[in-house]
Motif scaffolding. Structure first.
Motif, PDB file in Angstrom:
ATOM      1  N   ARG A  65      18.319  15.515 113.791  1.00  0.00           N
ATOM      2  CA  ARG A  65      17.363  15.967 114.801  1.00  0.00           C
ATOM      3  C   ARG A  65      18.105  16.411 116.073  1.00  0.00           C
ATOM      4  NH1 ARG A  65      12.690  11.869 115.482  1.00  0.00           N
ATOM      5  NH2 ARG A  65      12.353  12.619 113.353  1.00  0.00           N
ATOM      6  N   GLU A  66      19.120  15.646 116.492  1.00  0.00           N
ATOM      7  CA  GLU A  66      19.842  16.001 117.721  1.00  0.00           C
ATOM      8  C   GLU A  66      20.714  17.246 117.525  1.00  0.00           C
ATOM      9  OE1 GLU A  66      21.842  13.080 119.927  1.00  0.00           O
ATOM     10  OE2 GLU A  66      20.108  11.755 120.102  1.00  0.00           O
ATOM     11  N   LEU A  67      21.219  17.450 116.311  1.00  0.00           N
ATOM     12  CA  LEU A  67      22.076  18.609 116.063  1.00  0.00           C
ATOM     13  C   LEU A  67      21.294  19.911 116.020  1.00  0.00           C
ATOM     14  CD1 LEU A  67      24.638  17.240 113.443  1.00  0.00           C
ATOM     15  CD2 LEU A  67      25.130  18.046 115.758  1.00  0.00           C
ATOM     16  N   ARG A  68      19.959  19.810 115.927  1.00  0.00           N
ATOM     17  CA  ARG A  68      19.165  21.047 115.903  1.00  0.00           C
ATOM     18  C   ARG A  68      19.306  21.833 117.191  1.00  0.00           C
ATOM     19  NH1 ARG A  68      13.676  18.223 113.588  1.00  0.00           N
ATOM     20  NH2 ARG A  68      14.441  17.789 111.468  1.00  0.00           N
ATOM     21  N   SER A  69      19.698  21.158 118.264  1.00  0.00           N
ATOM     22  CA  SER A  69      19.836  21.853 119.551  1.00  0.00           C
ATOM     23  C   SER A  69      21.099  22.704 119.622  1.00  0.00           C
ATOM     24  CB  SER A  69      19.847  20.824 120.689  1.00  0.00           C
ATOM     25  OG  SER A  69      20.938  19.929 120.544  1.00  0.00           O
ATOM     26  N   GLY A  70      21.934  22.649 118.580  1.00  0.00           N
ATOM     27  CA  GLY A  70      23.147  23.479 118.541  1.00  0.00           C
ATOM     28  C   GLY A  70      24.375  22.740 119.027  1.00  0.00           C
ATOM     29  N   VAL A  71      25.459  23.499 119.245  1.00  0.00           N
ATOM     30  CA  VAL A  71      26.760  22.903 119.588  1.00  0.00           C
ATOM     31  C   VAL A  71      27.187  23.293 120.998  1.00  0.00           C
ATOM     32  CG1 VAL A  71      27.515  22.825 117.182  1.00  0.00           C
ATOM     33  CG2 VAL A  71      27.989  24.867 118.545  1.00  0.00           C
ATOM     34  N   ARG A  72      26.211  23.552 121.860  1.00  0.00           N
ATOM     35  CA  ARG A  72      26.553  24.042 123.199  1.00  0.00           C
ATOM     36  C   ARG A  72      27.502  23.095 123.935  1.00  0.00           C
ATOM     37  NH1 ARG A  72      22.244  25.730 127.965  1.00  0.00           N
ATOM     38  NH2 ARG A  72      23.818  26.345 129.500  1.00  0.00           N
ATOM     39  N   GLY A  73      27.279  21.799 123.840  1.00  0.00           N
ATOM     40  CA  GLY A  73      28.130  20.846 124.543  1.00  0.00           C
ATOM     41  C   GLY A  73      29.459  20.592 123.859  1.00  0.00           C
ATOM     42  N   PHE A  74      29.637  21.164 122.672  1.00  0.00           N
ATOM     43  CA  PHE A  74      30.847  20.890 121.892  1.00  0.00           C
ATOM     44  C   PHE A  74      31.728  22.123 121.703  1.00  0.00           C
ATOM     45  CE2 PHE A  74      28.402  17.159 120.690  1.00  0.00           C
ATOM     46  CZ  PHE A  74      29.378  16.181 120.608  1.00  0.00           C
ATOM     47  N   ARG A  75      31.530  23.156 122.500  1.00  0.00           N
ATOM     48  CA  ARG A  75      32.346  24.365 122.302  1.00  0.00           C
ATOM     49  C   ARG A  75      33.819  24.105 122.595  1.00  0.00           C
ATOM     50  NH1 ARG A  75      27.981  28.320 125.320  1.00  0.00           N
ATOM     51  NH2 ARG A  75      26.508  28.448 123.588  1.00  0.00           N
ATOM     52  N   ILE A  76      34.097  23.387 123.695  1.00  0.00           N
ATOM     53  CA  ILE A  76      35.480  23.052 124.022  1.00  0.00           C
ATOM     54  C   ILE A  76      36.059  22.126 122.952  1.00  0.00           C
ATOM     55  CG2 ILE A  76      36.995  21.951 125.706  1.00  0.00           C
ATOM     56  CD1 ILE A  76      35.972  24.650 126.581  1.00  0.00           C
ATOM     57  N   PHE A  77      35.243  21.178 122.497  1.00  0.00           N
ATOM     58  CA  PHE A  77      35.639  20.272 121.412  1.00  0.00           C
ATOM     59  C   PHE A  77      36.093  21.081 120.196  1.00  0.00           C
ATOM     60  CE2 PHE A  77      34.530  18.044 117.531  1.00  0.00           C
ATOM     61  CZ  PHE A  77      34.942  16.739 117.726  1.00  0.00           C
ATOM     62  N   LEU A  78      35.264  22.038 119.792  1.00  0.00           N
ATOM     63  CA  LEU A  78      35.592  22.861 118.625  1.00  0.00           C
ATOM     64  C   LEU A  78      36.832  23.722 118.878  1.00  0.00           C
ATOM     65  CD1 LEU A  78      31.990  24.027 117.623  1.00  0.00           C
ATOM     66  CD2 LEU A  78      33.410  22.351 116.443  1.00  0.00           C
ATOM     67  N   ALA A  79      36.929  24.304 120.090  1.00  0.00           N
ATOM     68  CA  ALA A  79      38.053  25.177 120.401  1.00  0.00           C
ATOM     69  C   ALA A  79      39.370  24.420 120.403  1.00  0.00           C
ATOM     70  CB  ALA A  79      37.834  25.863 121.752  1.00  0.00           C
ATOM     71  N   CYS A  80      39.389  23.220 121.003  1.00  0.00           N
ATOM     72  CA  CYS A  80      40.625  22.432 121.064  1.00  0.00           C
ATOM     73  C   CYS A  80      41.085  22.026 119.663  1.00  0.00           C
ATOM     74  CB  CYS A  80      40.428  21.187 121.927  1.00  0.00           C
ATOM     75  SG  CYS A  80      40.271  21.530 123.694  1.00  0.00           S
ATOM     76  N   LEU A  81      40.158  21.568 118.840  1.00  0.00           N
ATOM     77  CA  LEU A  81      40.516  21.198 117.474  1.00  0.00           C
ATOM     78  C   LEU A  81      40.976  22.401 116.663  1.00  0.00           C
ATOM     79  CD1 LEU A  81      37.951  18.603 116.053  1.00  0.00           C
ATOM     80  CD2 LEU A  81      40.399  18.334 116.389  1.00  0.00           C
ATOM     81  N   ALA A  82      40.215  23.487 116.751  1.00  0.00           N
ATOM     82  CA  ALA A  82      40.543  24.676 115.967  1.00  0.00           C
ATOM     83  C   ALA A  82      41.901  25.247 116.353  1.00  0.00           C
ATOM     84  CB  ALA A  82      39.455  25.736 116.143  1.00  0.00           C
ATOM     85  N   LEU A  83      42.222  25.238 117.656  1.00  0.00           N
ATOM     86  CA  LEU A  83      43.495  25.796 118.116  1.00  0.00           C
ATOM     87  C   LEU A  83      44.684  25.039 117.531  1.00  0.00           C
ATOM     88  CD1 LEU A  83      44.967  27.791 120.048  1.00  0.00           C
ATOM     89  CD2 LEU A  83      44.848  25.997 121.779  1.00  0.00           C
ATOM     90  N   GLY A  84      44.685  23.714 117.654  1.00  0.00           N
ATOM     91  CA  GLY A  84      45.797  22.923 117.134  1.00  0.00           C
ATOM     92  C   GLY A  84      45.908  23.005 115.627  1.00  0.00           C
ATOM     93  N   VAL A  85      44.781  22.895 114.937  1.00  0.00           N
ATOM     94  CA  VAL A  85      44.798  22.958 113.472  1.00  0.00           C
ATOM     95  C   VAL A  85      45.264  24.339 113.003  1.00  0.00           C
ATOM     96  CG1 VAL A  85      43.337  22.924 111.414  1.00  0.00           C
ATOM     97  CG2 VAL A  85      43.062  21.171 113.171  1.00  0.00           C
ATOM     98  N   ALA A  86      44.808  25.388 113.675  1.00  0.00           N
ATOM     99  CA  ALA A  86      45.219  26.744 113.289  1.00  0.00           C
ATOM    100  C   ALA A  86      46.726  26.931 113.441  1.00  0.00           C
ATOM    101  CB  ALA A  86      44.471  27.775 114.132  1.00  0.00           C
ATOM    102  N   ALA A  87      47.301  26.397 114.531  1.00  0.00           N
ATOM    103  CA  ALA A  87      48.744  26.537 114.743  1.00  0.00           C
ATOM    104  C   ALA A  87      49.526  25.820 113.653  1.00  0.00           C
ATOM    105  CB  ALA A  87      49.116  25.988 116.119  1.00  0.00           C
TER     106      ALA A  87
END
Length: 836
Positions: free
Chosen positions: A11-33
């Motif tokens: 139910r809470e995730l239905r609002s999207g990932v607006r508060g987690f964009r930096i979270f996703l970017a930081c993880l994706a950047l390190g994992v991608a490298a």
């Protein structure tokens, strides 16, 4: 309970990932490298494996230095399968115009190559290119030789005592990668032509090799070991297709780990962004948590509710990083063109799995602690803010510690050199702790200093000292990114300065080999016509090659020698003779012999080789030189500076140790470019058989190659800097509501727009300057031992690069502060204050 947790999380995730964009970017950047580094390395490994037979030139390879194979050895080789024999030597190539250049000559037989093809331009095939024409043998030459000697196809030139015709351009050899570095352009001729010239005669610097195509199903490694065991004293060097290019393989391993380590450091730096994003999100959910607690929810439900959300979003961030890391090498393969190492670009599961595991462990290590704080939220949080405080001792805290330990352990286990990896991981951990403490110290200091100032400076310092200060949240990540960049820049600049400035000043500009011993005085006289002969500018020494075959009266047991020094006991090495101590002999232990010494052979040995073989002054070594064994007592242990100007040989014998032997000489000289060209041309007339090596050209080529590699590594290190910027952006986003409320209050109290902007610029600019200065200092601390201790180079600092890093950190952080102020000022005070 589990079903309820999943239902509430969905139910809470239905609002999207607006508060987690930096979270996703930081993880994706390190994992991608990490994924991109691993996938690219795997592509090169598969490329090497797929062309291993072509790279080696067969299934099995044997070589010897400065002699030919014996009839017994040839019989053994020919009995294994199809063979092709090659010979190698160096000589001075000279054009009719008088232009000269050292070349690497290689003589091949009619069966060469056994695997792959030699690519030539200007002739249908290699056999045609090497055929005689008008009584002159043909040669396939690299384009660099044609350019240097101003030749074109069909022109004749001399290579030592033989005359050949440039019949074709040598584009590539299938086994070129396994043969490694060459001092001059490569020239291919027929083997009988090279051997007839006398360049491969005993006493000179030459080599022989045989490549063997084994019958199907025969183990090349076992076969090679059996042949070496059959000829234990022959000094055979062997390789097989299972490890066709060991140097390239080691380079790939080390480069993968270095680039992957930068990705891991980016993941650690971005971990603050992960922690900040989770904390900011949970802060917005504080009323909901308090309501659930008031309705009877326990801590386990709260933990599971948000752990599910964080876990799903972490998996999404890792997946994005893996996608980028998997696709990046494929794009590289499309646009890279011709690569020096063969590569098969594809999607490889193993490096992606490793990168994914790194990402999940990092997400757990940095997000579980904010979750531990959230589950302790009391129902009273409906009426007052309570999220934060000390880190509680709980299951989540233990999980975060275990995840962090797993992250470090995985980095060490997967490294090619675990000890070096452990040191690097410890360095990052210590640096992170220092930067974290420095951020808090900066906040404390700002609280003290703000009492001494007024206006926007007071506001900026007050913000810097506050609980949501960027000094606490962003400075460790910014500092770590700057530290990595500073370390790379300082190492690169110091090594490049060593190549371009220090080495040309301390090393010889020219090296001369194959000087006939009987004509040494005449050679000195020829050099003296071009330059003055002083001890600071010219040195000539007798030269011999031999092998260390015994230690302390016993045959060499290579297993008892340290791996780093084993090379000196596996191959023939160069040595010289001296009448006594040279100027600045770098003596560590022992005493040099006197000029009139005529007793049993004495030797001065490189102290590093002595340490590797557990030798000391007074011990004996057996040297096999010119077909006979000489037992010499170690009189001196000395330090060798191979880049210096002096008798820098691993082994120096007393002058009468080889009395009666007609040894060739080598010489080194320091001179200018004009003198170098004049001497090279003059020696073409009087000493055409002397090889002239331009150290200046080799240093220029090394500097160009190093500069290209350094640019790529510096770009990779920039990933860590980008992680720091993401954390800064996360800190700005996390405090956006508080900043808007603060700006609204200040505006109501009469603060102007300019004062608010100045306050924010002071706060964030100070964070960038402090983190940048600390990062540069840590970069200095990491770079100095690498340059001085590992590479044994002179320490020098690229102050321009350091200033750019400091200015960049401060400037980007200030820009972030101004952005935060602009976002806060864009909102009208009344709605902001009414929302509170």
């Amino acid at each position: 309970m589990a079903a309820l947790s999943f239902r509430l999380a969905a139910r809470e995730l239905r609002s999207g990932v607006r508060g987690f964009r930096i979270f996703l970017a930081c993880l994706a950047l390190g994992v991608a490298a990490i994924a991109a580094a691993g996938s690219t390395a795997e592509a090169f490994r598969h490329g090497l494996a797929s062309q291993a037979r072509e790279i080696l030139g067969g299934d099995l390879y044997f070589s010897v230095e400065n002699r030919d194979f014996t009839p017994a050895e040839r019989t053994a080789f020919d009995g294994l399968g199809t063979t092709t024999y090659t010979a190698a030597a160096r000589a001075m190539a000279e054009a009719p115009s008088g232009d000269r250049r050292l070349v690497s000559l290689r003589g091949v037989d009619g069966r060469f190559p056994l695997a792959g093809t030699v690519k030539v331009d200007g002739a249908p095939d290699l056999k045609t290119a090497l055929a005689d024409r008008d009584g002159v043998p043909g040669a396939a030459v690299e384009p660099a030789l044609l350019d240097r000697l101003h030749l074109k196809l069909g022109d004749r030139f001399t290579a030592g005592p033989m005359t050949v015709r440039a019949s074709a351009i040598l584009v590539s050899e299938p086994d070129g990668l396994s043969r490694g570095f060459a001092l001059g352009p490569r020239v291919l001729v027929r083997r009988e032509v090279l051997e007839r010239s006398g360049l491969t005669a005993p006493g000179g610097l030459s080599g022989r090799a045989v490549r063997i195509a084994l019958p199907a199903g025969q183990d090349p490694r076992a076969t090679g070991k059996a042949v070496v065991a059959k000829f234990p004293d022959a000094g055979l060097e062997t390789r097989d297709r299972l490890d066709a290019a060991p140097g390239a393989r080691r380079l790939i391993d080390q480069l993968e780990y270095f680039l992957g380590f930068i990705g891991l450091a980016s993941l650690v730096a971005g971990g603050l962004g992960v922690a900040g994003a989770v904390s900011a999100y949970l802060a917005t959910r504080e009323p909901s948590i308090a309501v659930l607690k008031a309705l009877g929810a326990d801590g386990a439900l709260i933990r599971n509710l948000y752990l599910i959300q964080i876990g799903l979003l972490a998996a999404l961030g890792v997946a994005i990083g893996l996608l980028i890391g998997a696709v990046a090498p494929l794009i590289l393969g499309q646009f890279a063109g011709s690569l020096p190492i063969p590569a098969l670009f594809a999607v490889y599961p193993l490096p992606l799995a490793k990168a994914g595991l790194f990402g999940l462990l990092a997400a757990a290590a940095f997000s579980l602690i904010p979750l531990a704080r959230a589950r302790r939220t009391p129902p009273s949080a409906l009426f007052r803010r309570s999220l934060g405080g000390r880190i509680p001792l709980s299951l989540e805290t233990l999980g975060a510690v275990l995840a962090g330990a797993g992250l470090a352990a995985l980095a060490v286990i997967t490294a090619p050199t675990p000890l070096a990896a452990a040191i690097m991981i410890a360095g990052v951990a210590v640096s992170f702790a220092i930067l974290w403490a420095l951020g808090r110290a900066a906040a404390w200091g700002a609280g003290k200093v703000r009492r001494l100032v007024s206006g926007p400076a007071k506001l900026g310092l007050a913000n810097l000292a506050g609980p949501r200060s960027a000094a606490r949240t962003a400075s460790p990540a910014i500092g770590l990114g700057v530290a990595l960049l500073a370390c790379v820049v300082l190492i690169q600049s110091a090594l490049l300065a060593q190549i371009t400035t220090t080495a040309p000043r301390t090393a010889p500009a020219m090296v001369f080999t194959e000087i006939p011993g009987s004509q040494a005085a005449a050679f000195d006289a020829e050099v003296a016509r071009v330059m003055p002969l002083t001890s600071e500018s010219y040195l000539r020494l007798p030269f011999a090659t031999g092998r260390i075959s015994g230690l302390k009266g016993q045959p060499v047991d290579k297993d008892k020698i340290k791996p780093g020094q084993r090379w000196a006991f596996d191959n023939d090495i160069g040595m010289t003779l001296l009448p006594g101590a040279p100027k600045d002999g770098k003596t560590i232990a022992g005493q040099w012999w006197t000029p009139d010494y005529a007793g049993p052979p004495l030797v001065a040995l490189n102290a590093e080789l002595a340490e590797g073989a557990n030798l000391k002054v007074g011990d004996t070594i057996t040297l096999t030189i010119l077909g006979r064994d000489i037992e010499a007592r170690i009189a001196v242990l000395r330090k060798i500076e191979f880049g210096g100007f002096g008798p820098n040989f691993n082994i120096v014998l007393n002058a009468k140790a080889l009395e009666g032997a007609d040894l060739r000489n080598v010489a080194i000289a320091r001179l200018g470019k004009a003198q170098e060209a004049a001497l090279t041309r003059a020696l073409g007339d009087s000493f055409p058989g002397v090889n002239v090596i331009s150290v200046r050209e080799q240093l220029d080529a090394a500097a160009a190659l190093f500069d290209r590699l350094a640019l790529a590594v510096r770009g990779a290190a920039g990933v860590a800097g980008l992680a720091g910027l993401l954390v800064l952006a996360g800190a700005i986003a996390a405090g956006a509501r508080a900043r808007a409320r603060e700006a609204a209050t200040l505006k109501v109290l009469g603060a102007t727009r300019g004062q608010i902007l100045a306050a924010y610029a002071i706060e964030y600019g100070a964070v960038g300057l402090i983190a940048g200065a600390a990062g540069v200092a840590l970069g200095f601390a990491a770079a100095w031992p690498v340059v001085v201790k590992v590479f044994e180079a002179s320490w020098s600092v690229d102050w321009g690069g350091v200033i750019i890093l400091l200015a960049g950190a401060a400037g980007l952080s200030t820009a972030g502060g101004l952005l935060a102020a602009a976002l806060a000022l864009s909102q009208r005070p009344a709605p902001v204050l009414r929302a509170e």
